[in-house]
Design a protein around this motif. Structure first.
Motif, PDB file in Angstrom:
ATOM      1  N   ASP A 167     -15.519  20.740  -2.220  1.00  0.00           N
ATOM      2  CA  ASP A 167     -16.296  19.502  -2.310  1.00  0.00           C
ATOM      3  C   ASP A 167     -17.670  19.673  -1.656  1.00  0.00           C
ATOM      4  O   ASP A 167     -17.777  19.972  -0.463  1.00  0.00           O
ATOM      5  CB  ASP A 167     -15.528  18.373  -1.624  1.00  0.00           C
ATOM      6  N   GLU A 168     -18.720  19.486  -2.442  1.00  0.00           N
ATOM      7  CA  GLU A 168     -20.085  19.631  -1.935  1.00  0.00           C
ATOM      8  C   GLU A 168     -20.406  18.609  -0.850  1.00  0.00           C
ATOM      9  O   GLU A 168     -21.214  18.874   0.038  1.00  0.00           O
ATOM     10  CB  GLU A 168     -21.086  19.508  -3.089  1.00  0.00           C
ATOM     11  N   ASP A 169     -19.784  17.442  -0.922  1.00  0.00           N
ATOM     12  CA  ASP A 169     -20.043  16.421   0.102  1.00  0.00           C
ATOM     13  C   ASP A 169     -19.600  16.905   1.475  1.00  0.00           C
ATOM     14  O   ASP A 169     -20.253  16.624   2.487  1.00  0.00           O
ATOM     15  CB  ASP A 169     -19.318  15.122  -0.257  1.00  0.00           C
ATOM     16  N   LYS A 170     -18.484  17.616   1.524  1.00  0.00           N
ATOM     17  CA  LYS A 170     -18.017  18.151   2.800  1.00  0.00           C
ATOM     18  C   LYS A 170     -18.970  19.222   3.318  1.00  0.00           C
ATOM     19  O   LYS A 170     -19.224  19.312   4.529  1.00  0.00           O
ATOM     20  CB  LYS A 170     -16.615  18.729   2.631  1.00  0.00           C
ATOM     21  N   VAL A 171     -19.504  20.042   2.399  1.00  0.00           N
ATOM     22  CA  VAL A 171     -20.460  21.073   2.796  1.00  0.00           C
ATOM     23  C   VAL A 171     -21.717  20.427   3.361  1.00  0.00           C
ATOM     24  O   VAL A 171     -22.235  20.829   4.418  1.00  0.00           O
ATOM     25  CB  VAL A 171     -20.807  21.978   1.604  1.00  0.00           C
ATOM     26  N   ARG A 172     -22.224  19.391   2.676  1.00  0.00           N
ATOM     27  CA  ARG A 172     -23.428  18.704   3.153  1.00  0.00           C
ATOM     28  C   ARG A 172     -23.185  18.015   4.488  1.00  0.00           C
ATOM     29  O   ARG A 172     -24.079  17.964   5.342  1.00  0.00           O
ATOM     30  CB  ARG A 172     -23.880  17.673   2.113  1.00  0.00           C
ATOM     31  N   MET A 173     -21.982  17.488   4.673  1.00  0.00           N
ATOM     32  CA  MET A 173     -21.676  16.830   5.940  1.00  0.00           C
ATOM     33  C   MET A 173     -21.745  17.825   7.097  1.00  0.00           C
ATOM     34  O   MET A 173     -22.326  17.544   8.147  1.00  0.00           O
ATOM     35  CB  MET A 173     -20.288  16.204   5.876  1.00  0.00           C
ATOM     36  N   LEU A 174     -21.170  19.028   6.891  1.00  0.00           N
ATOM     37  CA  LEU A 174     -21.238  20.041   7.934  1.00  0.00           C
ATOM     38  C   LEU A 174     -22.673  20.503   8.164  1.00  0.00           C
ATOM     39  O   LEU A 174     -23.088  20.745   9.308  1.00  0.00           O
ATOM     40  CB  LEU A 174     -20.357  21.232   7.562  1.00  0.00           C
ATOM     41  N   GLN A 175     -23.443  20.589   7.082  1.00  0.00           N
ATOM     42  CA  GLN A 175     -24.844  20.973   7.228  1.00  0.00           C
ATOM     43  C   GLN A 175     -25.632  19.929   8.003  1.00  0.00           C
ATOM     44  O   GLN A 175     -26.527  20.261   8.790  1.00  0.00           O
ATOM     45  CB  GLN A 175     -25.473  21.198   5.847  1.00  0.00           C
ATOM     46  N   SER A 176     -25.282  18.664   7.792  1.00  0.00           N
ATOM     47  CA  SER A 176     -25.978  17.584   8.509  1.00  0.00           C
ATOM     48  C   SER A 176     -25.705  17.630  10.006  1.00  0.00           C
ATOM     49  O   SER A 176     -26.508  17.139  10.803  1.00  0.00           O
ATOM     50  CB  SER A 176     -25.557  16.223   7.948  1.00  0.00           C
ATOM     51  N   PHE A 177     -24.582  18.211  10.392  1.00  0.00           N
ATOM     52  CA  PHE A 177     -24.257  18.370  11.811  1.00  0.00           C
ATOM     53  C   PHE A 177     -24.801  19.684  12.375  1.00  0.00           C
ATOM     54  O   PHE A 177     -24.504  20.040  13.514  1.00  0.00           O
ATOM     55  CB  PHE A 177     -22.746  18.317  12.017  1.00  0.00           C
ATOM     56  N   GLY A 178     -25.541  20.414  11.550  1.00  0.00           N
ATOM     57  CA  GLY A 178     -26.162  21.649  12.015  1.00  0.00           C
ATOM     58  C   GLY A 178     -25.292  22.876  11.922  1.00  0.00           C
ATOM     59  O   GLY A 178     -25.574  23.887  12.586  1.00  0.00           O
ATOM     60  N   ALA A 179     -24.244  22.841  11.119  1.00  0.00           N
ATOM     61  CA  ALA A 179     -23.353  23.993  10.988  1.00  0.00           C
ATOM     62  C   ALA A 179     -24.062  25.133  10.260  1.00  0.00           C
ATOM     63  O   ALA A 179     -24.819  24.905   9.308  1.00  0.00           O
ATOM     64  CB  ALA A 179     -22.090  23.603  10.230  1.00  0.00           C
ATOM     65  N   THR A 180     -23.850  26.342  10.740  1.00  0.00           N
ATOM     66  CA  THR A 180     -24.412  27.511  10.080  1.00  0.00           C
ATOM     67  C   THR A 180     -23.574  27.849   8.842  1.00  0.00           C
ATOM     68  O   THR A 180     -22.487  27.308   8.650  1.00  0.00           O
ATOM     69  CB  THR A 180     -24.421  28.720  11.020  1.00  0.00           C
ATOM     70  N   ARG A 181     -24.087  28.769   8.032  1.00  0.00           N
ATOM     71  CA  ARG A 181     -23.356  29.157   6.820  1.00  0.00           C
ATOM     72  C   ARG A 181     -22.045  29.850   7.192  1.00  0.00           C
ATOM     73  O   ARG A 181     -21.028  29.683   6.510  1.00  0.00           O
ATOM     74  CB  ARG A 181     -24.226  30.062   5.962  1.00  0.00           C
ATOM     75  N   GLY A 182     -22.074  30.611   8.266  1.00  0.00           N
ATOM     76  CA  GLY A 182     -20.842  31.255   8.706  1.00  0.00           C
ATOM     77  C   GLY A 182     -19.807  30.248   9.175  1.00  0.00           C
ATOM     78  O   GLY A 182     -18.611  30.400   8.902  1.00  0.00           O
ATOM     79  N   GLN A 183     -20.235  29.207   9.871  1.00  0.00           N
ATOM     80  CA  GLN A 183     -19.308  28.170  10.320  1.00  0.00           C
ATOM     81  C   GLN A 183     -18.721  27.404   9.140  1.00  0.00           C
ATOM     82  O   GLN A 183     -17.536  27.058   9.142  1.00  0.00           O
ATOM     83  CB  GLN A 183     -20.027  27.211  11.273  1.00  0.00           C
ATOM     84  N   ILE A 184     -19.549  27.146   8.126  1.00  0.00           N
ATOM     85  CA  ILE A 184     -19.051  26.475   6.921  1.00  0.00           C
ATOM     86  C   ILE A 184     -17.996  27.340   6.237  1.00  0.00           C
ATOM     87  O   ILE A 184     -16.970  26.838   5.759  1.00  0.00           O
ATOM     88  CB  ILE A 184     -20.219  26.167   5.958  1.00  0.00           C
ATOM     89  N   LEU A 185     -18.243  28.649   6.220  1.00  0.00           N
ATOM     90  CA  LEU A 185     -17.299  29.568   5.583  1.00  0.00           C
ATOM     91  C   LEU A 185     -15.950  29.559   6.303  1.00  0.00           C
ATOM     92  O   LEU A 185     -14.901  29.406   5.661  1.00  0.00           O
ATOM     93  CB  LEU A 185     -17.873  30.983   5.567  1.00  0.00           C
ATOM     94  N   TYR A 186     -15.977  29.716   7.618  1.00  0.00           N
ATOM     95  CA  TYR A 186     -14.733  29.859   8.382  1.00  0.00           C
ATOM     96  C   TYR A 186     -14.047  28.534   8.679  1.00  0.00           C
ATOM     97  O   TYR A 186     -12.824  28.505   8.869  1.00  0.00           O
ATOM     98  CB  TYR A 186     -15.008  30.612   9.685  1.00  0.00           C
ATOM     99  N   LYS A 187     -14.807  27.447   8.723  1.00  0.00           N
ATOM    100  CA  LYS A 187     -14.217  26.155   9.065  1.00  0.00           C
ATOM    101  C   LYS A 187     -13.850  25.315   7.845  1.00  0.00           C
ATOM    102  O   LYS A 187     -13.008  24.419   7.935  1.00  0.00           O
ATOM    103  CB  LYS A 187     -15.188  25.342   9.941  1.00  0.00           C
TER     104      LYS A 187
END
Length: 268
Positions: A167-187
């Motif tokens: 879900d792209e919305d979940k990806v954008r939500m993590l990005q809005s909290f400042g998550a790095t690409r690696g954190q998005i991958l692993y989390k």
């Protein structure tokens, strides 16, 4: 009116008992079907309905299996095939997932490689097996390479598609909290695709077993595939059927092993 704790417990126990009986019933039907097939096969062979030269019979298969079992050579053939299958499975699966992760990490790379992956996926891998064996050698490395070549492209495409389906919305939500690409991958990406990767592992195990048997058909002097080819060359259909039966048992064992792994991971 809500159920009491005792009623809930009783209902749960009744459901478990019913579920257990249903599993036993299904298992009994499966065993009956297999036994019935073997009995009909043996009877047809003894009555002359089936030509034993072409179809053999269960008793002949059992006899030749006992011969190979008694001298211990059957375990060497099974061990070689399993070793090649596991090696191809681990190399192909982990390499494919790693490449799919790289494609997700670098979208520009995925756009560059997309037509090449599509063409590689469309190519008949078994037809390319002789070339792969020439490249990697006419031994175990070549057979493992055939198994890897059959499963790695499927792994890359399937895993990358699954990664992109999060879900792209979940990806954008993590990005809005400042998550790095690696954190998005692993989390997010990898945990969300746990079940997909387990299903992909089951598919890969079957593909690797196919690749190993194809490789053994071509160059091996040991393994289940070698037994099948040797039996066909000397017109020993009982040996061919024994190889096929052992291959089916190995496939069932590998699938059961992955089911146990899946059950363990889901219960973590």
């Amino acid at each position: 009116m809500p159920l009491t704790a005792e009623q809930t417990k009783t209902a749960h126990q009744a459901w478990l008992l019913q579920h257990k009986r249903e599993k036993q019933k299904i298992r009994g039907i499966q065993v009956s079907l297999l036994a019935g097939f073997l009995i009909l096969w043996e009877a047809a062979a003894r009555l002359g309905i089936l030509d034993t030269f072409l179809f053999s019979c269960p008793s002949a298969v059992l006899q030749i299996f006992w011969t190979y079992f008694s001298n211990g050579t059957i375990w060497r053939h099974i061990g070689i095939t399993m070793e090649e299958t596991f090696a191809g499975f681990f190399i192909g699966t982990f390499s494919g997932i790693a490449i799919a992760t790289l494609l997700w990490w670098k979208p520009i790379l995925s756009r560059i490689l997309d037509p090449f992956l599509v063409v590689l996926n469309a190519l008949p891998k078994t037809a390319l097996a002789p070339i792969v064996i020439v490249w990697f050698g006419a031994g175990m490395p070549g057979i493992i390479a055939v198994a890897v070549s059959i499963c790695i492209v499927v792994t890359i495409i399937s895993a990358y598609t699954d990664f992109r389906s999060v879900d792209e919305d979940k990806v954008r939500m993590l990005q809005s909290f400042g998550a790095t690409r690696g954190q998005i991958l692993y989390k997010l990406i990898l945990p969300a695709n746990r079940d997909n990767m387990l299903s992909l592992a089951k598919i890969n195990m079957g593909l690797c077993l196919i690749g190993v048997i194809v490789g053994e058909f071509l160059v091996s002097r040991c393994g289940i595939g070698y037994l099948i080819v040797y039996g066909s060359q000397v017109f020993r259909l009982d040996l061919v059927m024994m190889g096929v039966v052992i291959l089916a048992v190995c496939a069932w064992f590998l699938n059961s092993l992955l089911n146990l792994l899946e059950h363990h991971i889901k219960n973590l």
